[in-house]
Design an enzyme around this catalytic site. Structure first.
Site, mmCIF file in Angstrom:
data_model
loop_
_atom_site.group_PDB
_atom_site.id
_atom_site.type_symbol
_atom_site.label_atom_id
_atom_site.label_comp_id
_atom_site.label_asym_id
_atom_site.label_seq_id
_atom_site.Cartn_x
_atom_site.Cartn_y
_atom_site.Cartn_z
ATOM 1 N N CYS A 37 0.812 -1.226 0.000
ATOM 2 C CA CYS A 37 0.000 0.000 0.000
ATOM 3 C C CYS A 37 0.845 1.276 0.000
ATOM 4 O O CYS A 37 0.822 2.037 -0.961
ATOM 5 C CB CYS A 37 -0.938 0.008 1.210
ATOM 6 S SG CYS A 37 -2.242 -1.224 1.098
HETATM 7 N N1 LIG Z 1 -4.305 -5.915 2.311
HETATM 8 C C1 LIG Z 1 -4.298 -4.697 2.843
HETATM 9 O O1 LIG Z 1 -3.747 -4.473 3.909
HETATM 10 C C2 LIG Z 1 -4.987 -3.561 2.146
HETATM 11 C C3 LIG Z 1 -5.312 -2.402 2.880
HETATM 12 C C4 LIG Z 1 -5.979 -1.373 2.248
HETATM 13 C C5 LIG Z 1 -6.273 -1.457 0.898
HETATM 14 N N2 LIG Z 1 -5.921 -2.591 0.210
HETATM 15 C C6 LIG Z 1 -6.256 -2.647 -1.199
HETATM 16 O O2 LIG Z 1 -7.174 -3.706 -1.415
HETATM 17 C C7 LIG Z 1 -6.920 -4.311 -2.687
HETATM 18 C C8 LIG Z 1 -6.655 -5.791 -2.499
HETATM 19 O O3 LIG Z 1 -5.479 -5.949 -1.743
HETATM 20 P P1 LIG Z 1 -5.068 -7.348 -1.097
HETATM 21 O O4 LIG Z 1 -3.845 -7.132 -0.302
HETATM 22 O O5 LIG Z 1 -6.253 -7.980 -0.467
HETATM 23 O O6 LIG Z 1 -4.707 -8.147 -2.428
HETATM 24 P P2 LIG Z 1 -4.142 -9.627 -2.599
HETATM 25 O O7 LIG Z 1 -2.874 -9.500 -3.352
HETATM 26 O O8 LIG Z 1 -4.159 -10.369 -1.311
HETATM 27 O O9 LIG Z 1 -5.195 -10.244 -3.630
HETATM 28 C C9 LIG Z 1 -6.490 -10.582 -3.257
HETATM 29 C C10 LIG Z 1 -6.905 -11.771 -4.072
HETATM 30 O O10 LIG Z 1 -7.402 -11.360 -5.343
HETATM 31 C C11 LIG Z 1 -7.244 -12.476 -6.200
HETATM 32 N N3 LIG Z 1 -7.471 -12.058 -7.581
HETATM 33 C C12 LIG Z 1 -6.681 -11.350 -8.404
HETATM 34 N N4 LIG Z 1 -7.272 -11.120 -9.581
HETATM 35 C C13 LIG Z 1 -8.485 -11.698 -9.515
HETATM 36 C C14 LIG Z 1 -9.571 -11.809 -10.413
HETATM 37 N N5 LIG Z 1 -9.538 -11.235 -11.609
HETATM 38 N N6 LIG Z 1 -10.653 -12.488 -10.006
HETATM 39 C C15 LIG Z 1 -10.710 -13.049 -8.778
HETATM 40 N N7 LIG Z 1 -9.725 -12.969 -7.886
HETATM 41 C C16 LIG Z 1 -8.614 -12.308 -8.235
HETATM 42 C C17 LIG Z 1 -5.858 -12.940 -5.883
HETATM 43 O O11 LIG Z 1 -5.667 -14.306 -6.278
HETATM 44 C C18 LIG Z 1 -5.807 -12.782 -4.357
HETATM 45 O O12 LIG Z 1 -6.093 -13.991 -3.678
HETATM 46 C C19 LIG Z 1 -5.756 -3.554 -3.305
HETATM 47 O O13 LIG Z 1 -6.246 -2.536 -4.117
HETATM 48 C C20 LIG Z 1 -5.067 -2.957 -2.094
HETATM 49 O O14 LIG Z 1 -4.352 -1.786 -2.416
HETATM 50 C C21 LIG Z 1 -5.315 -3.640 0.808
#
Ligand SMILES: NC(=O)c1ccc[n+]([C@@H]2O[C@H](COP(=O)([O-])OP(=O)(O)OC[C@H]3O[C@@H](n4cnc5c(N)ncnc54)[C@H](O)[C@@H]3O)[C@@H](O)[C@H]2O)c1
Length: 391
Positions: free
Chosen positions: A243
């Site tokens: 992030c």
């Molecule tokens: N994890 C955090 O701490 C956090 C905090 C705030 C914001 N975010 C935001 O949230 C979003 C997700 O982050 P995250 O860390 O959960 O991501 P992540 O990398 O853990 O991915 C989440 C899941 O999405 C799946 N995925 C990817 N493409 C896909 C598709 N087309 N269809 C179905 N599944 C798919 C991946 O296999 C993965 O399991 C990002 O935009 C991130 O910036 C994350």
């Protein structure tokens, strides 16, 4: 899980088959969700994971929360978001609410997600509601979670706003209504850019203090005694995770698309990216100059304390810099079993200097201190201990 707790029936879609199988077997892939919590939700029938998008056909709410990383040019990579929007589109039904929770630049919902879903939905007559509600998660935080962290909600029209607020009010203690999706998207970038520039400021300030023999932590503590207008940030090996180092570059890219430059943010990014080299240099300064091939032990390689996540960890650059200077580098992190194809060593590994890069529970410096190994502490955990130098 927050939606399950609020009484919703939830299907988690992921295109990684192994992850879906792991979740359905009751093993949580996320540190903040326990296996017990997941197993309870699975057993009650309130939650299951699937790779089949068709299983969302009955969903009244679809939240998109796929990764939004940077590409090789360090520019927004919306390919996951685009493919997720295209994959859900054939299965939206009349009056479904589609929410983007992924972090992205202002306009992503309106310019990318909506046209994709609208062009691929089953029939033109189907009415879909759209909103943006950026995810706010601080992994490993024992206090702030999905429920008690207020959620921003900005929709494309009044009817969508009513639906989106009702959903987030059901799963969070507070939903904060903003006038457009762009405000919600921009606020998310502001929140994380705020952290990036303040960390950069303190990282630069640390180098100025160190050059003149002033302990920066004492300065930060002193400044924090001011009850207003100051907020303490601490120096560190750099900025990691998916992030804080990433999202501000969505902002700089978006600025360029609009004919402007976010120079302040670009400078902050480059200061933070120089930090691992500075840390490496400070560590090598603690070694007897007659040693030509120093052995360096890095303690803590995750991107922050309390997590095993090594995505974008700045410790990789510390290691690469040390290696470029001819050092032999090993690492130890109780939460990380493998890192970029390598295995950890025992903390007793003989070394000329140790760098406490990230403070992880279970890292015990006693053995290093008793052996007289110099330690560079980048975490301000061991103040004024003999043999330990603070960043
Ligand atoms: N994890 C955090 O701490 C956090 C905090 C705030 C914001 N975010 C935001 O949230 C979003 C997700 O982050 P995250 O860390 O959960 O991501 P992540 O990398 O853990 O991915 C989440 C899941 O999405 C799946 N995925 C990817 N493409 C896909 C598709 N087309 N269809 C179905 N599944 C798919 C991946 O296999 C993965 O399991 C990002 O935009 C991130 O910036 C994350």
């Amino acid at each position: 899980m927050a939606a399950v707790d609020a009484g919703w029936t939830v299907i988690g879609i992921d295109n990684l088959e192994a992850k879906v199988a792991q979740i359905n077997s009751g093993k949580s892939p996320i540190e903040d969700i326990s296996d017990i919590q997941l197993q309870t939700a699975l057993a009650s029938g309130a939650y299951r994971a699937s790779i089949g998008f068709s299983s969302i056909a009955k969903a009244s709410v679809i939240t998109i929360c796929v990764p939004t990383p940077l590409d090789e040019k360090r520019e927004p990579d919306l390919s996951f978001l685009q493919s997720a929007a295209a994959a859900i589109a054939p299965f939206v039904s009349n009056e479904t609410l589609v929410v983007s929770e992924s972090t992205s630049y202002p306009g992503t919902l309106r310019d990318i997600i909506i046209p994709t879903v609208d062009s691929l939905k089953p029939k033109n007559s189907i009415k879909v509601y759209y909103a943006s509600a950026p995810e706010r998660v601080n992994p490993g935080d024992p206090v702030w979670n999905q429920k008690n962290t207020p959620r921003l909600v900005g929709a494309v029209d009044a009817a969508s706003q009513v639906k989106a607020l009702a959903f987030y009010e059901s799963i969070c203690d507070a939903a904060v209504s903003v006038s457009t999706p762009e405000v919600a998207e921009a606020a998310k970038l502001l929140e994380n850019t705020f952290r990036l520039v303040n960390i950069a400021l303190i990282n630069e300030f640390t180098q100025l203090c160190a050059a003149t023999g002033i302990n920066v932590h004492e300065v930060i503590d002193a400044a924090t005694s001011k009850p207003y207008g100051f907020m303490p940030f601490r120096p560190g090996v750099g900025v990691g995770g998916h992030c804080i180092p990433v999202d501000p570059l969505y902002l700089t890219w978006w600025a360029r698309q609009n004919g402007a430059r976010a120079e302040f943010v670009e400078t902050a990014d480059s200061i933070n990216r120089e930090m691992p080299k500075y840390v490496g240099q400070r560590a090598l300064e603690l070694i007897d100059s007659s040693i030509t091939k120093p052995r360096v032990l890095i303690l803590g390689v995750a991107y922050k304390p309390g997590v095993s996540d090594v995505r974008e960890t700045p410790v990789s650059e510390v290691r690469d810099y040390l290696k470029s200077q001819g050092a032999e580098v090993a690492w130890h992190d109780p939460l990380v079993p493998t890192w970029e194809g390598s295995k950890p060593v025992n903390i007793e590994w003989e070394c000329d200097v140790a760098i406490l890069a990230i403070r992880q529970q279970g890292i015990d410096l006693k053995i290093l201190v008793s052996r007289g190994t110099p330690i560079l502490d980048c975490t301000n955990s061991f103040k004024l201990r003999t043999g330990v130098t603070s960043l």
